[in-house]
Scaffold this active site. Structure first.
Site, PDB file in Angstrom:
ATOM      1  N   GLU A  11     -11.803  10.281  18.854  1.00  0.00           N
ATOM      2  CA  GLU A  11     -11.136  10.228  17.556  1.00  0.00           C
ATOM      3  C   GLU A  11     -11.243   8.791  17.051  1.00  0.00           C
ATOM      4  O   GLU A  11     -12.107   8.067  17.541  1.00  0.00           O
ATOM      5  CB  GLU A  11      -9.693  10.746  17.670  1.00  0.00           C
ATOM      6  CG  GLU A  11      -8.850  10.120  18.751  1.00  0.00           C
ATOM      7  CD  GLU A  11      -8.051   8.936  18.273  1.00  0.00           C
ATOM      8  OE1 GLU A  11      -8.433   7.810  18.649  1.00  0.00           O
ATOM      9  OE2 GLU A  11      -7.037   9.122  17.585  1.00  0.00           O
ATOM     10  N   MET A  12     -10.425   8.365  16.085  1.00  0.00           N
ATOM     11  CA  MET A  12     -10.701   7.059  15.482  1.00  0.00           C
ATOM     12  C   MET A  12      -9.462   6.196  15.195  1.00  0.00           C
ATOM     13  O   MET A  12      -9.536   5.289  14.363  1.00  0.00           O
ATOM     14  CB  MET A  12     -11.517   7.253  14.194  1.00  0.00           C
ATOM     15  CG  MET A  12     -12.819   7.991  14.425  1.00  0.00           C
ATOM     16  SD  MET A  12     -13.836   8.184  12.963  1.00  0.00           S
ATOM     17  CE  MET A  12     -14.463   6.541  12.774  1.00  0.00           C
ATOM     18  N   GLU A  13      -8.338   6.456  15.839  1.00  0.00           N
ATOM     19  CA  GLU A  13      -7.122   5.722  15.468  1.00  0.00           C
ATOM     20  C   GLU A  13      -6.180   5.309  16.611  1.00  0.00           C
ATOM     21  O   GLU A  13      -5.426   4.341  16.482  1.00  0.00           O
ATOM     22  CB  GLU A  13      -6.279   6.559  14.478  1.00  0.00           C
ATOM     23  CG  GLU A  13      -6.888   6.752  13.103  1.00  0.00           C
ATOM     24  CD  GLU A  13      -7.890   7.889  13.027  1.00  0.00           C
ATOM     25  OE1 GLU A  13      -7.938   8.711  13.974  1.00  0.00           O
ATOM     26  OE2 GLU A  13      -8.650   7.956  12.051  1.00  0.00           O
ATOM     27  N   HIS A  70       0.800  -1.227   0.000  1.00  0.00           N
ATOM     28  CA  HIS A  70       0.000   0.000   0.000  1.00  0.00           C
ATOM     29  C   HIS A  70       0.829   1.272   0.000  1.00  0.00           C
ATOM     30  O   HIS A  70       0.320   2.353  -0.301  1.00  0.00           O
ATOM     31  CB  HIS A  70      -0.950   0.020   1.208  1.00  0.00           C
ATOM     32  CG  HIS A  70      -1.909  -1.119   1.193  1.00  0.00           C
ATOM     33  ND1 HIS A  70      -1.619  -2.331   1.784  1.00  0.00           N
ATOM     34  CD2 HIS A  70      -3.135  -1.247   0.628  1.00  0.00           C
ATOM     35  CE1 HIS A  70      -2.636  -3.158   1.597  1.00  0.00           C
ATOM     36  NE2 HIS A  70      -3.569  -2.529   0.900  1.00  0.00           N
ATOM     37  N   ARG A  81      -3.301   5.123  -3.987  1.00  0.00           N
ATOM     38  CA  ARG A  81      -4.639   5.433  -3.452  1.00  0.00           C
ATOM     39  C   ARG A  81      -4.764   6.886  -2.981  1.00  0.00           C
ATOM     40  O   ARG A  81      -5.617   7.199  -2.138  1.00  0.00           O
ATOM     41  CB  ARG A  81      -4.995   4.507  -2.279  1.00  0.00           C
ATOM     42  CG  ARG A  81      -5.240   3.087  -2.702  1.00  0.00           C
ATOM     43  CD  ARG A  81      -5.424   2.180  -1.515  1.00  0.00           C
ATOM     44  NE  ARG A  81      -5.609   0.827  -1.996  1.00  0.00           N
ATOM     45  CZ  ARG A  81      -6.766   0.160  -1.958  1.00  0.00           C
ATOM     46  NH1 ARG A  81      -7.827   0.708  -1.431  1.00  0.00           N
ATOM     47  NH2 ARG A  81      -6.844  -1.058  -2.422  1.00  0.00           N
ATOM     48  N   ASP A  91     -14.010  19.907  17.032  1.00  0.00           N
ATOM     49  CA  ASP A  91     -15.446  20.107  17.238  1.00  0.00           C
ATOM     50  C   ASP A  91     -15.822  19.667  18.646  1.00  0.00           C
ATOM     51  O   ASP A  91     -15.019  19.048  19.340  1.00  0.00           O
ATOM     52  CB  ASP A  91     -16.265  19.325  16.194  1.00  0.00           C
ATOM     53  CG  ASP A  91     -15.883  17.862  16.146  1.00  0.00           C
ATOM     54  OD1 ASP A  91     -14.888  17.523  15.486  1.00  0.00           O
ATOM     55  OD2 ASP A  91     -16.554  17.058  16.815  1.00  0.00           O
TER      56      ASP A  91
HETATM   57  N1  HPA Z   1     -15.761  11.507  16.560  1.00  0.00           N
HETATM   58  C1  HPA Z   1     -14.781  10.755  16.060  1.00  0.00           C
HETATM   59  N2  HPA Z   1     -13.701  11.271  15.474  1.00  0.00           N
HETATM   60  C2  HPA Z   1     -13.600  12.601  15.391  1.00  0.00           C
HETATM   61  C3  HPA Z   1     -14.584  13.445  15.891  1.00  0.00           C
HETATM   62  C4  HPA Z   1     -15.724  12.856  16.508  1.00  0.00           C
HETATM   63  O1  HPA Z   1     -16.641  13.546  16.972  1.00  0.00           O
HETATM   64  N3  HPA Z   1     -14.213  14.726  15.637  1.00  0.00           N
HETATM   65  C5  HPA Z   1     -12.998  14.649  15.022  1.00  0.00           C
HETATM   66  N4  HPA Z   1     -12.637  13.377  14.863  1.00  0.00           N
END
Ligand code: HPA
Length: 233
Positions: free
Chosen positions: A179-181, A4, A43, A204
Site C-alpha cells: 500500500e502507500m501510507e 489544507h 481540494r 488486487d
Molecule cells: N501497490 C501499492 N498500493 C496499492 C496496491 C499496489 O499494488 N494495490 C492497492 N493499493
C-alpha cells in the site's frame, strides 16, 4: 483554521478514520454515521464528523501516498488535537494465501520511501501500530465474524514500479501486501504520542494480477469501516 483542512476548532473528533479516497470517506460517513456534517471540501479532500453508537468520530480523505497523508495527519494532530487515527484502505496482496477481499491488520510497515531515512539520519525506524488498538480491532473483527489477518505490510512510494518483480523480495520476508501510507502514519503517530492502526482490504493481487470488482471493494470496505468504528472511544 489549518491550511489544507480549514475546519473550525472543535469540528473534528478525537478519533479520525482516514481513507485515501475522499469519496470513500463520504460514503462511509453517509452510510454509517448519524448526522454526518462535512467540515472540509478544500481540494475535494472531504472530511466529515458525526456520531457512531453515540460517540463522536470524524472521517477524513487524505489522497494517495506518504506526502499527501503526512499533510492531513499533521494538521489533524497539531491543529485539531486528534488522539487516535485509524486508516481504512486497500492493498495489493503479495502472498498466495491471501484472497481478494481479505482484511489485514497492519502490524508493521516497511517502506522504500526516504522520508524516515531523513528523519532518522540514515538509520532504520520500525513503524508499528498502537498495540491496544490492534488488539481491540482483532477482538472486534472476531465478534463480528469478519476474518482478519494480522501481519506486516509495505508502504511503497510508487504504484507503477518499472521492475515487475519488485514485490518478490518483500514477499519472501513475509510482507502481506503493498500500500502507500502506513509507514508514515505509524511514524507520525509515534512522534506525536497518538494511537494509530491501519486496516486494509486486499483489492488486487500482484501475483495473479486479479482485482476486486467495484461491488466487492465496496462490501469489504464497509467491513473494514465497521471494525474501525468499533475503535472509537
Ligand atoms: N501497490 C501499492 N498500493 C496499492 C496496491 C499496489 O499494488 N494495490 C492497492 N493499493
Amino acid at each position: 483554521m489549518s491550511l489544507h483542512i480549514g475546519a473550525k476548532p472543535g469540528e473534528i473528533a478525537e478519533t479520525v478514520l482516514i481513507a485515501g479516497d475522499p469519496l470513500r470517506a463520504k460514503n462511509v460517513a453517509e452510510k454509517m454515521l448519524e448526522n454526518p456534517l462535512c467540515y472540509s471540501q478544500i481540494r475535494g479532500m472531504l472530511g466529515f464528523t458525526g456520531t457512531y453508537n453515540g460517540k463522536r468520530v470524524s472521517i477524513q480523505g487524505t489522497g494517495m501516498g506518504l506526502p499527501s497523508t503526512a499533510i492531513y495527519l499533521h494538521e489533524l494532530i497539531s491543529d485539531y488535537g486528534v488522539k487516535k487515527v485509524v486508516r481504512i484502505g486497500t492493498c495489493g496482496s503479495i502472498q498466495e494465501y491471501l484472497d481478494i477481499g481479505d482484511v489485514i491488520l497492519a502490524t508493521s510497515a516497511s517502506t522504500d520511501s526516504n522520508i524516515n531515512r531523513l528523519i532518522f539520519k540514515g538509520m532504520d525506524y520500525a513503524p508499528t501500530p498502537d498495540f491496544e488498538t490492534l488488539m481491540r480491532a482483532h477482538e472486534a473483527a472476531k465478534m463480528m465474524g469478519i476474518k482478519v489477518t494480522p501481519g506486516p505490510v509495505f508502504s511503497a512510494d510508487s504504484f507503477y514500479n518499472a521492475d515487475p518483480d519488485h514485490w518478490k523480495l518483500w514477499s519472501e520476508y513475509g510482507i502481506l501486501g503493498m500500500e502507500m501510507e502506513t509507514s508514515l502514519l505509524y511514524t507520525v503517530a509515534a512522534k506525536f504520542k497518538v494511537k494509530a492502526l491501519t486496516i486494509l482490504s486486499v483489492s488486487d493481487s500482484l501475483i495473479t494480477h486479479s482485482s476486486a470488482s467495484a461491488e466487492e471493494r465496496e462490501k469489504k470496505f464497509m467491513n473494514m469501516a465497521k471494525i474501525a468504528l468499533s475503535l472509537v472511544d
